[in-house]
Design a protein around this motif. Structure first.
Motif, mmCIF file in Angstrom:
data_model
loop_
_atom_site.group_PDB
_atom_site.id
_atom_site.type_symbol
_atom_site.label_atom_id
_atom_site.label_comp_id
_atom_site.label_asym_id
_atom_site.label_seq_id
_atom_site.Cartn_x
_atom_site.Cartn_y
_atom_site.Cartn_z
ATOM 1 N N HIS A 1 0.802 -1.225 0.000
ATOM 2 C CA HIS A 1 0.000 0.000 0.000
ATOM 3 C C HIS A 1 0.834 1.274 0.000
ATOM 4 C CE1 HIS A 1 -3.750 -2.246 0.588
ATOM 5 N NE2 HIS A 1 -3.045 -3.024 1.404
ATOM 6 N N GLY A 2 2.143 1.153 0.027
ATOM 7 C CA GLY A 2 2.994 2.326 -0.046
ATOM 8 C C GLY A 2 2.914 3.251 1.146
ATOM 9 N N ILE A 3 2.508 2.713 2.295
ATOM 10 C CA ILE A 3 2.398 3.513 3.519
ATOM 11 C C ILE A 3 3.598 3.239 4.416
ATOM 12 C CG2 ILE A 3 1.076 3.852 5.648
ATOM 13 C CD1 ILE A 3 -1.450 3.350 4.040
ATOM 14 N N ASP A 4 4.197 4.289 4.897
ATOM 15 C CA ASP A 4 5.343 4.211 5.796
ATOM 16 C C ASP A 4 4.816 3.862 7.189
ATOM 17 O OD1 ASP A 4 8.002 4.398 6.402
ATOM 18 O OD2 ASP A 4 8.030 6.579 6.586
ATOM 19 N N ALA A 5 4.703 2.576 7.490
ATOM 20 C CA ALA A 5 4.018 2.121 8.706
ATOM 21 C C ALA A 5 5.005 1.650 9.766
ATOM 22 C CB ALA A 5 3.057 0.991 8.358
ATOM 23 N N PHE A 6 4.595 1.848 11.038
ATOM 24 C CA PHE A 6 5.412 1.456 12.185
ATOM 25 C C PHE A 6 4.525 0.820 13.246
ATOM 26 C CE2 PHE A 6 7.384 4.994 10.081
ATOM 27 C CZ PHE A 6 8.732 4.687 10.059
ATOM 28 N N HIS A 7 5.065 -0.173 13.920
ATOM 29 C CA HIS A 7 4.374 -0.817 15.043
ATOM 30 C C HIS A 7 5.052 -0.385 16.335
ATOM 31 C CE1 HIS A 7 4.023 -4.679 17.618
ATOM 32 N NE2 HIS A 7 3.051 -3.855 17.933
ATOM 33 N N ALA A 8 4.293 0.238 17.230
ATOM 34 C CA ALA A 8 4.853 0.760 18.478
ATOM 35 C C ALA A 8 4.169 0.114 19.686
ATOM 36 C CB ALA A 8 4.685 2.280 18.533
ATOM 37 N N PRO A 9 4.669 -1.050 20.146
ATOM 38 C CA PRO A 9 4.143 -1.632 21.386
ATOM 39 C C PRO A 9 4.489 -0.706 22.553
ATOM 40 C CG PRO A 9 5.545 -3.183 20.172
ATOM 41 C CD PRO A 9 5.773 -1.841 19.595
ATOM 42 N N LEU A 10 3.520 -0.347 23.375
ATOM 43 C CA LEU A 10 3.784 0.620 24.442
ATOM 44 C C LEU A 10 4.912 0.163 25.366
ATOM 45 C CD1 LEU A 10 0.245 1.906 25.500
ATOM 46 C CD2 LEU A 10 1.784 2.745 23.717
ATOM 47 N N VAL A 11 4.970 -1.132 25.661
ATOM 48 C CA VAL A 11 5.985 -1.614 26.596
ATOM 49 C C VAL A 11 7.395 -1.360 26.075
ATOM 50 C CG1 VAL A 11 6.078 -3.996 25.729
ATOM 51 C CG2 VAL A 11 6.606 -3.527 28.129
ATOM 52 N N ASN A 12 7.580 -1.413 24.767
ATOM 53 C CA ASN A 12 8.903 -1.129 24.202
ATOM 54 C C ASN A 12 9.289 0.328 24.397
ATOM 55 O OD1 ASN A 12 8.641 -3.738 23.346
ATOM 56 N ND2 ASN A 12 8.914 -3.317 21.175
ATOM 57 N N LEU A 13 8.297 1.197 24.378
ATOM 58 C CA LEU A 13 8.558 2.632 24.484
ATOM 59 C C LEU A 13 8.946 3.047 25.895
ATOM 60 C CD1 LEU A 13 5.583 3.949 22.324
ATOM 61 C CD2 LEU A 13 7.941 3.547 21.591
#
Length: 262
Positions: A139-151
């Protein structure tokens, strides 16, 4: 006579008109999507914890930097929590397709960057990693997965006082005490210790040495906890929650600002 305050720029999509969105897209092409679940969280926390947390954190991020905030995804992959009433769960395939379609549709009207704020972290990480890959490749979307615990993991390791915080315990309870204290029933909070030993590479702790992929079934969860939580929520405080939230918000603001500067 005092000057009238400049009204805040809108960022919650559900409160905006399409013309508001059109104007906002002149300043940002980043969408924050809170992704949670509706599932049991012990005697002391509400079913909506995993949606409440990422939405509130996303709101703080959007106040600080140019980003739009989508409504939360309230239903997730939670078969292991169905041993208590109130839990909803959907299949991995349904969940992935739904989140992909949400983000892809945003791409149709100008969103270029999507950050999936995962409040149902650990359990739902595998699904969202695949969602990110699909959004980027198809889909050409610059996507990121941000699990809160990692942050907030680094801060959590420094401030924790409980030995175990696996589900609905020190970390989640502290964050809820900071964000939604009126929804927390600390008088019902109870410490529930997991077995003394777990298999190698599989700790019952959000910050543990979980070096291999694994999952609990509903029957296994029922054997582990009579309340629904695993760990000690009684040591949670709003002060700890504020530190965890601040760490998550700061990290996300840095990412959004970098994306918008590209």
């Amino acid at each position: 006579m005092t000057e009238a305050a400049t009204p805040a720029k809108p960022y919650r999509l559900t409160e905006m008109t399409w013309r508001d969105v059109e104007r906002a897209l002149e300043e940002t092409s980043t969408l924050l999507v809170p992704v949670g679940s509706t599932e049991q969280h012990g005697h002391h926390l509400p079913l909506g914890v995993d949606g409440f947390m990422p939405e509130a954190i996303g709101e703080r991020v959007a106040r600080e930097c140019p980003a739009l905030l989508a409504p939360p995804v309230w239903y997730g992959v939670s078969p292991h929590h169905t041993f208590k009433p109130g839990t909803f769960t959907v299949s991995t395939e349904t969940f992935q397709r739904y989140v992909i379609d949400i983000c892809a549709s945003a791409g149709e009207w100008g969103i270029e960057h999507v950050i999936l704020l995962n409040g149902h972290y650990l359990a739902q990480d595998p699904e969202l990693e695949i969602v990110v890959r699909e959004l980027r490749s198809s889909h050409g979307i610059d996507a990121f997965h941000a699990p809160l615990v990692n942050l907030f993991a680094e801060v959590a390791a420094e401030i924790r006082t409980g030995e175990i915080s696996f589900h609905a315990s020190e970390f989640e309870t502290s964050i809820m005490l900071e964000l939604f204290p009126e929804l927390v029933r600390m008088d019902s909070a109870e410490r529930v210790d997991p077995p003394d030993e777990s298999l190698p590479l599989t700790d019952y702790d959000a910050l543990g040495e979980n070096e291999v992929g694994w999952a609990l079934t509903a029957a296994e969860m029922a054997e582990l906890t009579h309340t629904g939580n695993i760990g000690d929520p009684t040591v949670a405080t709003a002060e700890k929650g504020a530190a965890l939230v601040e760490a998550a918000v700061s990290s996300l603001v840095s990412l959004v600002e970098a994306l918008e500067d590209e």
